[in-house]
Design a protein around this motif. Structure first.
Motif, PDB file in Angstrom:
ATOM      1  N   LEU A   1      49.453  28.075  23.949  1.00  0.00           N
ATOM      2  CA  LEU A   1      50.610  27.686  24.754  1.00  0.00           C
ATOM      3  C   LEU A   1      51.527  27.227  24.018  1.00  0.00           C
ATOM      4  O   LEU A   1      52.960  26.988  24.088  1.00  0.00           O
TER       5      LEU A   1
ATOM      6  N   PRO B   1      56.422  29.409  28.519  1.00  0.00           N
ATOM      7  CA  PRO B   1      55.996  28.060  28.845  1.00  0.00           C
ATOM      8  C   PRO B   1      54.883  27.550  29.410  1.00  0.00           C
ATOM      9  O   PRO B   1      53.601  27.754  29.207  1.00  0.00           O
ATOM     10  N   ARG B   2      54.436  25.997  28.891  1.00  0.00           N
ATOM     11  CA  ARG B   2      54.167  25.448  29.560  1.00  0.00           C
ATOM     12  C   ARG B   2      54.257  23.702  30.304  1.00  0.00           C
ATOM     13  O   ARG B   2      54.930  23.669  30.343  1.00  0.00           O
TER      14      ARG B   2
ATOM     15  N   LYS C   1      43.821  34.088  28.166  1.00  0.00           N
ATOM     16  CA  LYS C   1      44.852  34.529  29.247  1.00  0.00           C
ATOM     17  C   LYS C   1      46.328  34.170  28.864  1.00  0.00           C
ATOM     18  O   LYS C   1      46.870  34.921  30.152  1.00  0.00           O
ATOM     19  N   PHE C   2      46.233  33.824  27.601  1.00  0.00           N
ATOM     20  CA  PHE C   2      47.868  33.413  27.235  1.00  0.00           C
ATOM     21  C   PHE C   2      48.623  34.431  26.240  1.00  0.00           C
ATOM     22  O   PHE C   2      49.989  34.435  26.043  1.00  0.00           O
TER      23      PHE C   2
ATOM     24  N   ALA D   1      43.458  26.108  26.156  1.00  0.00           N
ATOM     25  CA  ALA D   1      45.060  26.467  27.012  1.00  0.00           C
ATOM     26  C   ALA D   1      46.229  25.939  25.685  1.00  0.00           C
ATOM     27  O   ALA D   1      46.946  26.570  25.668  1.00  0.00           O
TER      28      ALA D   1
ATOM     29  N   GLU E   1      39.786  31.375  26.885  1.00  0.00           N
ATOM     30  CA  GLU E   1      40.732  30.804  27.457  1.00  0.00           C
ATOM     31  C   GLU E   1      42.713  31.192  26.825  1.00  0.00           C
ATOM     32  O   GLU E   1      43.054  31.130  27.470  1.00  0.00           O
TER      33      GLU E   1
END
Lengths: 359, 359
Positions: free
Chosen positions: B84, B218-219, B111-112, B80, B108
């Protein structure tokens, strides 16, 4: 010399647990290897984690309506996980703020979702105080209500729990297992391990199962409650040694009477220390009595030019890590579950001697 | 009986390190407390982490153009963190896929950010193979190129490094410190600790400083490279015991000749095992020779009805955790840095005896 470690975290662990961990450090369950060298999917490890969860459920009386997760990342990880998992499009995350940790949660939440901070501090003349729960001005609409029952830096503890239609979320990092609570009053409890549970790097999450249905926001799998619940907290390799030590601490707590006994133990310790401070002209505590922490007791020398002397003589006397947080200065005794009454007595004896020698 | 632990991770650690850790478990640096009970902000701990970073920099010859971070969450956390932190609006994250871990990173990442997966597997007749790096069809535009130099399940290792204008990101969880690499060929290296570094729960990130300027998405702060770089990997309480053990492992590796010596050691071990498998009619390895892993050696019995017998007799002989991953079946010997040559010799002797008894 007996050493007493008042560190705010990572904190001291029960000596009985540490001795056992040392003994079996190279040979766990007679496997010929360390527990940290065993696969998290090996049968003995799976049995250990099952027993660990069962023990925590007994200790805290956690019903089947909750999942218990063992996660990476500590409390700060949960500052992100809570809004990422519980976000709703049409309601803000509401954060009750009474210190650095609760405010930190708000700031992290604001990265991901609409937030509303509710300040409950009512300090007067440098004395720390908070509104009682029934006076908190909580909005009607909230995706969740987040609060921190114990602020370690200011030494402020909240003993009541708010009631609201929105899920109640509590950061119990610094007070979990220190006193009896009713888990059913909450919807999500989380706690970094490094105060009352075990070494740092592990975070316990107790979450109402109905909350796992929320869609939330796109989020890292390691912070995803539904994934971790489905995978038995093993979506990725968990911090296996910390988890093992958490189990040892839970078993130990059960063996000495559980949270009820811990609460009596902690109240006794706190009373000795606060009573001494209140009776002294040399030291003071700035926190209103109704919200004084059982776990973190900040105190200030009337003459703060003596701070360095106090700290170095304390350390020489085996009383470690008493320096207060830089945000508030002074001293702080963190007296988590593992701190024995003898540690408090040694501290008070030292404080009294120091006061007499320096008055 | 000498026990050899072939677990894929959490893996065995050097016995010398484990013995030292046991000895000082209750009293670290003569402080009278365990290293896991010491504040991460206490001077002795800060000195330890400084030396830990310096040691890793020496071992891997890491220049000042890189930050070295010690993070929570393991390799999956980085699945992730990479998108990110490195996301760009106008280019996809490109993922080279050759097994379960590299594909997991893609999933994964999706998702972002926009992702593009590049399959480099060229299996024929159940034999595992991959394209050489120069044949990879990498798109011109990429926010980063992610690959996994060692796939633990299939036992496939990539010995070359792609070249591209986009940052090269490598998941080195299962091969870091196993052989010499040129860190300058990469822009971001990460590695979960639980194979060649220390206990699980810690992740090392080596990131080119210029990448910290990317805005990304944003993470969570615990996965934010710029925050962790600025805070010396102490934005929140780090996994202190795992970090301490990582330092002990690094110091030990330096004492025995560093990564150069490890590479010779690992090549010797792998050669003994692969040579035996290749010479046998009873066992086989399915991986093309140019991409066989130095760290994870899967092998299959020609008659897989003997698998359970093999595993139970191996365990009785002190050869632990040889079961292959459920995705590929068979056996797997994970022979990370800490596995001695004697462990390989014991394994081969057992395999040979078992083959003779069951042919």
């Amino acid at each position: 010399m007996t050493v007493y470690n008042f560190c705010a975290g990572p904190a001291m662990l029960p000596p009985e647990v540490m001795k056992k961990a040392q003994q079996e450090f190279l040979n766990w369950q007679n496997l010929g290897v360390s527990v940290m060298e065993v696969s998290h999917r090996a049968q003995p490890y799976l049995e250990m984690v099952k027993e660990c969860e069962a023990s925590l459920r007994r200790l805290m009386d956690i019903s089947d309506e909750f999942e218990v997760l063992f996660m990476h990342g500590g409390g700060r990880g949960q500052f992100a996980a809570v809004p990422l998992n519980l976000h709703l499009d049409d309601a803000p995350g509401v954060y009750v703020e009474n210190g650095i940790w609760s405010s930190g949660a708000t700031k992290e939440g604001a990265k991901f979702t609409q937030v509303e901070g509710i300040n409950i501090r009512t300090d007067v003349d440098g004395q720390f105080d908070i509104q009682p729960v029934e006076q908190w001005k909580l909005p009607e609409k909230a995706s969740f209500i987040h609060f921190c029952p114990n602020e370690t830096i200011d030494g402020i503890e909240i003993y009541d729990v708010p009631k609201h239609d929105a899920p109640i979320v509590a950061d119990m990092s610094s007070m979990i297992l220190s006193r009896e609570i009713n888990v059913d009053d909450f919807d999500l409890i989380y706690a970094g391990a490094q105060k009352n549970i075990g070494p740092s790097g592990l975070c316990i999450v107790i979450v109402r199962k109905t909350l796992l249905e929320r869609e939330g926001l796109p989020r890292p799998a390691i912070l995803d409650y539904a994934i971790e619940a489905k995978q038995g907290s093993m979506y990725n390799t968990p911090p296996t040694f910390a988890w093992y030590l958490a189990n040892e601490v839970f078993q130990y707590l059960e063996s000495i009477g559980g949270v009820k006994a811990m609460e009596a133990h902690n109240k006794k310790k706190a009373a000795i220390l606060y009573d001494y401070i209140d009776s002294s002209d040399f030291y003071s505590n700035k926190v209103a009595k109704h919200c004084r922490s059982l776990m973190n007791v900040p105190f200030w020398l009337k003459d703060d030019t003596l701070n360095d002397k106090f700290l170095s003589e304390a350390e020489a006397a085996g009383l470690l890590a008493l320096e207060g947080h830089r945000f508030v200065g002074g001293m702080r005794a963190s007296i988590y579950n593992a701190m024995p009454v003898e540690g408090i007595e040694a501290l008070v004896a030292f404080m009294d001697k120091f006061a007499k020698e320096n008055s």
